[in-house]
Design a protein around this motif. Structure first.
Motif, mmCIF file in Angstrom:
data_model
loop_
_atom_site.group_PDB
_atom_site.id
_atom_site.type_symbol
_atom_site.label_atom_id
_atom_site.label_comp_id
_atom_site.label_asym_id
_atom_site.label_seq_id
_atom_site.Cartn_x
_atom_site.Cartn_y
_atom_site.Cartn_z
ATOM 1 N N GLY A 14 -10.489 -43.892 15.478
ATOM 2 C CA GLY A 14 -11.016 -42.736 14.763
ATOM 3 C C GLY A 14 -12.443 -42.424 15.176
ATOM 4 N N LEU A 42 -7.166 -28.692 4.934
ATOM 5 C CA LEU A 42 -6.827 -30.108 4.814
ATOM 6 C C LEU A 42 -7.200 -30.623 3.422
ATOM 7 C CD1 LEU A 42 -5.818 -32.816 5.887
ATOM 8 C CD2 LEU A 42 -8.081 -33.183 6.887
ATOM 9 N N SER A 57 -0.540 -30.545 10.166
ATOM 10 C CA SER A 57 -0.783 -30.365 11.599
ATOM 11 C C SER A 57 -1.764 -29.235 11.832
ATOM 12 C CB SER A 57 0.528 -30.086 12.326
ATOM 13 O OG SER A 57 1.084 -28.872 11.895
ATOM 14 N N ILE A 68 -1.123 -34.913 11.702
ATOM 15 C CA ILE A 68 -1.833 -35.943 10.947
ATOM 16 C C ILE A 68 -0.872 -36.494 9.910
ATOM 17 C CG2 ILE A 68 -3.790 -36.479 9.454
ATOM 18 C CD1 ILE A 68 -5.278 -34.155 10.697
ATOM 19 N N HIS A 69 -0.559 -37.770 10.036
ATOM 20 C CA HIS A 69 0.282 -38.448 9.046
ATOM 21 C C HIS A 69 -0.630 -38.843 7.895
ATOM 22 C CE1 HIS A 69 3.427 -40.989 7.392
ATOM 23 N NE2 HIS A 69 2.489 -41.908 7.213
ATOM 24 N N VAL A 70 -0.266 -38.455 6.695
ATOM 25 C CA VAL A 70 -1.078 -38.710 5.507
ATOM 26 C C VAL A 70 -0.326 -39.659 4.587
ATOM 27 C CG1 VAL A 70 -2.217 -37.643 3.521
ATOM 28 C CG2 VAL A 70 -2.018 -36.374 5.674
ATOM 29 N N LEU A 87 -5.358 -41.310 7.072
ATOM 30 C CA LEU A 87 -4.961 -40.278 8.019
ATOM 31 C C LEU A 87 -4.753 -40.929 9.378
ATOM 32 C CD1 LEU A 87 -7.452 -37.348 7.256
ATOM 33 C CD2 LEU A 87 -5.250 -37.835 6.211
ATOM 34 N N THR A 88 -3.613 -40.649 9.996
ATOM 35 C CA THR A 88 -3.314 -41.135 11.335
ATOM 36 C C THR A 88 -3.059 -39.928 12.216
ATOM 37 O OG1 THR A 88 -2.261 -43.072 10.362
ATOM 38 C CG2 THR A 88 -1.834 -42.655 12.692
ATOM 39 N N PHE A 89 -3.840 -39.764 13.262
ATOM 40 C CA PHE A 89 -3.726 -38.616 14.148
ATOM 41 C C PHE A 89 -2.738 -38.917 15.263
ATOM 42 C CE2 PHE A 89 -7.543 -38.050 11.886
ATOM 43 C CZ PHE A 89 -7.854 -36.704 11.896
ATOM 44 N N GLN A 90 -1.785 -38.020 15.458
ATOM 45 C CA GLN A 90 -0.768 -38.164 16.499
ATOM 46 C C GLN A 90 -0.710 -36.880 17.319
ATOM 47 O OE1 GLN A 90 -0.124 -41.670 16.242
ATOM 48 N NE2 GLN A 90 1.769 -40.937 17.060
#
Length: 169
Positions: A14, A42, A57, A68-70, A87-90
């Motif tokens: 991050g 967001l 997204s 973004i996986h929340v 939050l994981t950004f893909q």
């Protein structure tokens, strides 16, 4: 992070993303986008009804899409009354799909060489790498020769096998 976008923790990936992506900003302990409307969107998404695990997204300025996986975290990790979210950004773009450990120091390669390695592993041809980085094809070929020499490999397959150990996700 809290639904108000206050950062509680930021991992190395991050931190690297916030430094390399001009669209993402970390200031005063809060997460934001350079586009304030996107930040508001967001924030509104996170403040909506309890959604369990979900995704949000956005389209980056370069045209690629990031999902973004929340996920809500246990309340004990956040401030009282403000449950934290992870939050994981893909990136949806194949060339950016994976997160990488910093392999450059391990192989004594430069950041420019590491950027080329990531693009090659992402499936780009040397010509596509040259166009993406706005350098000549000969510059890319010179970097590739140096990379192969430093890593002790002689083919793209060997490069993949050597660097794959540093892929995180």
């Amino acid at each position: 992070m809290t639904p108000a976008l206050k950062l509680l923790d930021l991992n190395l990936a991050g931190d690297a993303l916030s430094r390399s992506d001009s669209e993402i900003q970390i200031a005063g302990g809060h997460f934001a986008f350079s586009d304030k409307a996107r930040t508001g969107s967001l924030r509104a998404f996170l403040a909506s009804e309890s959604f369990g695990a979900a995704g949000w997204s956005y389209r980056r300025a370069c045209g690629s899409i990031v999902v973004i996986h929340v996920e809500w975290l246990p309340p004990a990790l956040g401030d009282a009354g403000d449950p934290p979210v992870a939050l994981t950004f893909q990136p949806a773009d194949l060339s950016e799909r994976y997160v990488w450990a910093d392999f450059a120091p391990y192989f004594d390669i430069t950041r420019s060489e590491a950027a080329i390695v990531k693009r090659l592993i992402g499936g780009q041809t040397p010509l596509a790498v040259a166009e993406a980085l706005n350098v000549s094809i000969e510059t890319v070929r010179t970097h590739i020769r140096r990379i192969y020499n430093k890593l002790g490999v002689s083919s793209r397959e060997q490069l993949f096998a050597t660097i794959a150990l540093f892929r995180i996700g």
